[in-house]
Motif scaffolding. Structure first.
Motif, short mmCIF file in Angstrom:
data_model
loop_
_atom_site.label_atom_id
_atom_site.label_comp_id
_atom_site.label_asym_id
_atom_site.label_seq_id
_atom_site.Cartn_x
_atom_site.Cartn_y
_atom_site.Cartn_z
N HIS A 1 -7.83 4.48 -3.07
CA HIS A 1 -7.78 3.44 -2.01
C HIS A 1 -9.04 2.59 -2.01
N TYR B 1 -4.04 9.43 7.22
CA TYR B 1 -5.29 8.69 6.95
C TYR B 1 -6.00 8.33 8.25
N GLY C 1 -7.55 3.86 2.91
CA GLY C 1 -6.20 4.41 2.92
C GLY C 1 -5.48 4.01 4.19
#
Ligand code: FE2
Length: 200
Positions: free
Chosen positions: A145, A36, A72
């Protein structure tokens, strides 16, 4: 496009052995977190390199994608950050008082978290937030997310309910065992310090 590029870096989490969540599970999960961080940087670099107006369509889609990758990254930092230092009970504090006001007790709060987990169909996060405007603690489910993230609320806890967070150790039908292990592993002193930082 003129935009300063912020480069994000992985945070290091000095994690203890966790009862009920294996070292292999954590290692795999930290690798995903690193992905991420890398993708936030890729998106920022792509947006910054998009100068031609004809490319605004993919650029605008990339702006949309930013929330997925950025949250995320940050959600995982809340997730792993709460485990650093090993399990510690919550001390007398404003956070403890608010949790007890909202959920009658810490156990009451944990019971509601487990109920949310039990009834989640699909992946995402169980988030605990502080609403400074109402001086209240809020629990909610964030899908992926970013879907369901709450503007202006301050994140206190982020419990990862994506299958990747537990499937090295547990089948989906046993995900409550994972949630229970995570809740027992939380360092509430660290979490309280983060909460306190929101009060100023
Ligand atoms: Fe995750």
């Amino acid at each position: 496009m003129i935009k300063k590029i912020t480069t994000y870096k992985e945070k290091n989490f000095d994690l203890p052995e966790i009862d009920g969540i294996s070292e292999k599970q954590i290692k795999v999960h930290l690798g995903l977190y690193a992905g991420y961080v890398a993708h936030v940087n890729k998106i920022n670099n792509f947006i910054a390199s998009t100068e031609d107006g004809d490319q605004m369509y993919p650029a605008s889609e990339t702006f949309r994608r930013f929330g997925f990758e950025y949250n995320g990254m940050r959600n995982h930092e809340h997730y792993f950050g709460a485990l650093v230092g090993g399990p510690k009970e919550i001390k007398d504090s404003k956070l403890k008082q608010l949790i007890e006001t909202s959920f009658q007790s810490m156990d009451g709060c944990k019971d509601i978290i487990k109920k949310i987990a039990k009834n989640m169909r699909g992946s995402g996060w169980i988030m605990m937030h502080y609403d400074k405007q109402t001086d209240d603690i809020i629990l909610n489910w964030v899908t992926n997310h970013e879907v369901g993230q709450t503007t202006a609320l301050q994140p206190i806890l982020a419990i990862d309910m994506w299958e990747h967070a537990y499937m090295v150790d547990y089948l989906p039908s046993d995900k409550l065992k994972y949630v229970d292990a995570y809740l027992k592993a939380i360092n509430w002193e660290t979490v309280s310090e983060k909460f306190d930082s929101y009060l100023n």
